[in-house]
Design a protein around this motif. Sequence first.
Motif, PDB file in Angstrom:
ATOM      1  N   VAL A 281      -6.027   7.593   7.476  1.00 53.72           N
ATOM      2  CA  VAL A 281      -4.943   7.350   6.517  1.00 53.72           C
ATOM      3  C   VAL A 281      -4.340   5.972   6.754  1.00 53.72           C
ATOM      4  O   VAL A 281      -4.154   5.173   5.820  1.00 53.72           O
ATOM      5  N   THR A 282      -4.050   5.660   8.046  1.00 55.01           N
ATOM      6  CA  THR A 282      -3.496   4.351   8.371  1.00 55.01           C
ATOM      7  C   THR A 282      -4.423   3.242   7.901  1.00 55.01           C
ATOM      8  O   THR A 282      -3.997   2.265   7.285  1.00 55.01           O
ATOM      9  N   LEU A 283      -5.707   3.412   8.197  1.00 55.67           N
ATOM     10  CA  LEU A 283      -6.706   2.389   7.858  1.00 55.67           C
ATOM     11  C   LEU A 283      -6.722   2.130   6.358  1.00 55.67           C
ATOM     12  O   LEU A 283      -6.622   0.981   5.902  1.00 55.67           O
ATOM     13  N   ILE A 284      -6.806   3.203   5.564  1.00 55.26           N
ATOM     14  CA  ILE A 284      -6.976   3.026   4.117  1.00 55.26           C
ATOM     15  C   ILE A 284      -5.695   2.467   3.494  1.00 55.26           C
ATOM     16  O   ILE A 284      -5.737   1.500   2.722  1.00 55.26           O
ATOM     17  N   VAL A 285      -4.532   3.050   3.865  1.00 54.35           N
ATOM     18  CA  VAL A 285      -3.277   2.567   3.283  1.00 54.35           C
ATOM     19  C   VAL A 285      -3.056   1.097   3.622  1.00 54.35           C
ATOM     20  O   VAL A 285      -2.711   0.282   2.764  1.00 54.35           O
ATOM     21  N   ALA A 286      -3.298   0.735   4.902  1.00 55.47           N
ATOM     22  CA  ALA A 286      -3.011  -0.638   5.325  1.00 55.47           C
ATOM     23  C   ALA A 286      -3.953  -1.631   4.658  1.00 55.47           C
ATOM     24  O   ALA A 286      -3.521  -2.681   4.190  1.00 55.47           O
ATOM     25  N   GLU A 287      -5.244  -1.296   4.592  1.00 57.35           N
ATOM     26  CA  GLU A 287      -6.181  -2.278   4.042  1.00 57.35           C
ATOM     27  C   GLU A 287      -5.975  -2.449   2.545  1.00 57.35           C
ATOM     28  O   GLU A 287      -6.109  -3.547   2.015  1.00 57.35           O
ATOM     29  N   THR A 288      -5.628  -1.349   1.839  1.00 62.14           N
ATOM     30  CA  THR A 288      -5.379  -1.532   0.408  1.00 62.14           C
ATOM     31  C   THR A 288      -4.081  -2.290   0.179  1.00 62.14           C
ATOM     32  O   THR A 288      -3.955  -2.999  -0.817  1.00 62.14           O
ATOM     33  N   SER A 289      -3.095  -2.163   1.100  1.00 59.38           N
ATOM     34  CA  SER A 289      -1.889  -2.968   0.951  1.00 59.38           C
ATOM     35  C   SER A 289      -2.177  -4.423   1.265  1.00 59.38           C
ATOM     36  O   SER A 289      -1.623  -5.316   0.637  1.00 59.38           O
ATOM     37  N   ALA A 290      -3.042  -4.661   2.246  1.00 60.16           N
ATOM     38  CA  ALA A 290      -3.308  -6.036   2.666  1.00 60.16           C
ATOM     39  C   ALA A 290      -3.876  -6.848   1.521  1.00 60.16           C
ATOM     40  O   ALA A 290      -3.562  -8.032   1.362  1.00 60.16           O
ATOM     41  N   ILE A 291      -4.689  -6.224   0.694  1.00 61.17           N
ATOM     42  CA  ILE A 291      -5.367  -6.980  -0.355  1.00 61.17           C
ATOM     43  C   ILE A 291      -4.379  -7.432  -1.427  1.00 61.17           C
ATOM     44  O   ILE A 291      -4.616  -8.406  -2.134  1.00 61.17           O
ATOM     45  N   LYS A 292      -3.207  -6.755  -1.513  1.00 61.98           N
ATOM     46  CA  LYS A 292      -2.234  -7.109  -2.546  1.00 61.98           C
ATOM     47  C   LYS A 292      -1.254  -8.191  -2.099  1.00 61.98           C
ATOM     48  O   LYS A 292      -0.470  -8.669  -2.902  1.00 61.98           O
ATOM     49  N   GLN A 293      -1.274  -8.552  -0.799  1.00 60.48           N
ATOM     50  CA  GLN A 293      -0.227  -9.439  -0.294  1.00 60.48           C
ATOM     51  C   GLN A 293      -0.453 -10.880  -0.734  1.00 60.48           C
ATOM     52  O   GLN A 293      -1.582 -11.342  -0.827  1.00 60.48           O
ATOM     53  N   ASP A 294       0.645 -11.605  -0.981  1.00 57.93           N
ATOM     54  CA  ASP A 294       0.489 -13.026  -1.278  1.00 57.93           C
ATOM     55  C   ASP A 294       1.052 -13.901  -0.167  1.00 57.93           C
ATOM     56  O   ASP A 294       1.021 -15.110  -0.255  1.00 57.93           O
ATOM     57  N   LYS A 295       1.592 -13.282   0.897  1.00 56.84           N
ATOM     58  CA  LYS A 295       2.051 -14.069   2.039  1.00 56.84           C
ATOM     59  C   LYS A 295       1.055 -13.907   3.176  1.00 56.84           C
ATOM     60  O   LYS A 295       0.609 -12.799   3.465  1.00 56.84           O
ATOM     61  N   LEU A 296       0.756 -15.029   3.822  1.00 56.50           N
ATOM     62  CA  LEU A 296      -0.327 -15.020   4.812  1.00 56.50           C
ATOM     63  C   LEU A 296      -0.038 -14.085   5.980  1.00 56.50           C
ATOM     64  O   LEU A 296      -0.842 -13.220   6.323  1.00 56.50           O
ATOM     65  N   LYS A 297       1.157 -14.237   6.582  1.00 57.54           N
ATOM     66  CA  LYS A 297       1.449 -13.428   7.767  1.00 57.54           C
ATOM     67  C   LYS A 297       1.551 -11.951   7.436  1.00 57.54           C
ATOM     68  O   LYS A 297       1.204 -11.093   8.233  1.00 57.54           O
ATOM     69  N   ARG A 298       2.062 -11.648   6.218  1.00 61.65           N
ATOM     70  CA  ARG A 298       2.167 -10.261   5.806  1.00 61.65           C
ATOM     71  C   ARG A 298       0.788  -9.635   5.677  1.00 61.65           C
ATOM     72  O   ARG A 298       0.559  -8.496   6.082  1.00 61.65           O
TER      73      ARG A 298
END
Lengths: 498, 124
Positions: A281-298
């Motif tokens: 769950v952590t893996l899927i939620v985090a990676e799908t959120s990562a793809i939407k980010q527009d800030k590098l560190k986020r």
Amino acid sequence: MVGSPVLLIAIPLLAAFLIPLIGMIWKESVRLIPGLVLAFMLVSSASMLLYVTNNSTIIETIAGWQAPWGINLVFSPLTGFLATLMIFLGFIVWLFSYRFKRNVDFEPAKKYFIFLMMLVAGAVGIVITGDIFNQFVFIEITSISAYALTAFYTGRNSAEASFKYLLMGSLSSSALLIAIAIIYSQLGTLNMADIADKMYLMPTGYKITALIFFFMGIGIEAEIFPLNGWAPDAYTEAPGPIGAAFAGIVVKAGVYAMIRLVFTLFDIPNSMQFLVVIGLVTLIVAETSAIKQDKLKRMLAYSSIGQMGLVFVAFGIGTAEGVFAALFLMLNHAIIKPLLFLSGSYLVFNSKEKKISEVNGLGKHMPITSLLFALGAFAIVGLPPFSGFWSKLSVLTAAANEGMILIIALVLIVSVVEIVYYFRVVNRIYFFEKSDNVVVQKPRINAMIAMLILGSIILVIGFDPDIVSIYLHKASHDLMNTREYIDNVLSIGQSLTK
Amino acid sequence: MNNELYEILRYGILGGSILLILIGLYAALTKRSLIKIIIGLSIVDGGIHLLLIGIGYVKNGTAPIFSPGFENSTANMVDPVPQALVLTAIVIGFAVTAVALSLVIRLYRHHNTLEIDEIKNLKW
């Protein structure tokens, strides 16, 4: 063998509180002392790791109280490996941030290094202690220094990120204390080995309640899914090297505390499947959120959470192979993610928003930093000649040997997602035109050395993974073998009473 | 002290500590003022300290101190370990509260408000 386990905690704590005093006489010492201390700790810890890999575990009793009653420190292949890794990362962060800005004032530098020393001391303490209440104290030391470091810059929204972290951290440390109270009321002991030995006496209901409270208490440091809301903000608002320290030091300590609970303390049969589920769950939620980010560190922060999910999946496979793969992943993540944070913090150094679009075309203007970022990106998604490939491969083979096809499929899909968002950044660095209002910041020489060390380690492990695998095999054997851990710790107590 | 009174006291302490934890959680999670949130966190801490003390209590217990005239009363001593834990936890709670309040000062200077709904530069 140089030094002893207790020095790994005592020396950085002592240094943290001596820094302001010595700093009054000689200002430069504020920057130098942490480096000397961390270098000594690194040598000491590495030599002890060599010793325990070939001989027996080092167990140190504090103040002469034997194992079940007093506090003891356990420096085994597993804990020694993690402690050495953290101290190494602490050293890299120090090297990177030695004069992190040209004319940084004396006051901020002093505070920064005090909290950095406390962070390392607390994290090493979490790993090598053998007592759950002692571990709670070290978790608090680590958290409080992490809150303070998150709020380091006054100009940004850092106080808000830090308050958010503190709110979650404070509630979860309360949960941890309740869990400790439950364990103590049922078993009357706080020593980890003794708890593991007597765990069969505890009714199942209490056991599960205690385990849930422990998960709430430690999950926040280990960044598991519902408890990781602090991470993206804290990583974004904290100084760049502190993001690296969070990824390499704090999170690793949290993961260790978690797996020590599941593997050694509690013998609940289904807890392995539970690890797999929360990991996925952590893996899927985090990676799908990562793809939407527009800030590098986020984006890097979400990727870091995702990697921790993968680590939990690998631990949840439950075999010695799975544990080996998980430890290998932790090692790689502790090297690659700090490299990405350090080089990434220079890529967006002068921008206010830290947006990914601001790295356009920097490949020509800051060639080495860009190359190192690209190296880190290739390594973390698991391209063949780099170290990340071997850890991902070992996760997949461990899952394949257990016939867990679903895990393999999900990990591969998530890897594709990772490739998309990392290559998007690398693509921007090399194939886009630089806009005129982006100011290039040349890295200082000490920061460059720190990044080059991490980059060369990625290459070395990538070409010859065998140089670390012996330590990892010893460590995974150490974690799997609960009986040996209990006997090691408790026999010391018996031999002293005779 | 008779048995009944002891049982009432025991369950009173445990129930009271759980009540305190719940009150603190309610305050920390529903109040919108930063100061009230911190007060809530402190109440949770207090509840847990009481819970720990309650666990260590024994019937007709005396203070766990060896003093003249009480050398042979170890059987009646209350468990000293939870008390040591509580002392440590109080110090930690104090440190966390201090950090939290200093962050609130910083937030107040930055936003000129203590309402958590108005401090929303980051996603919550």
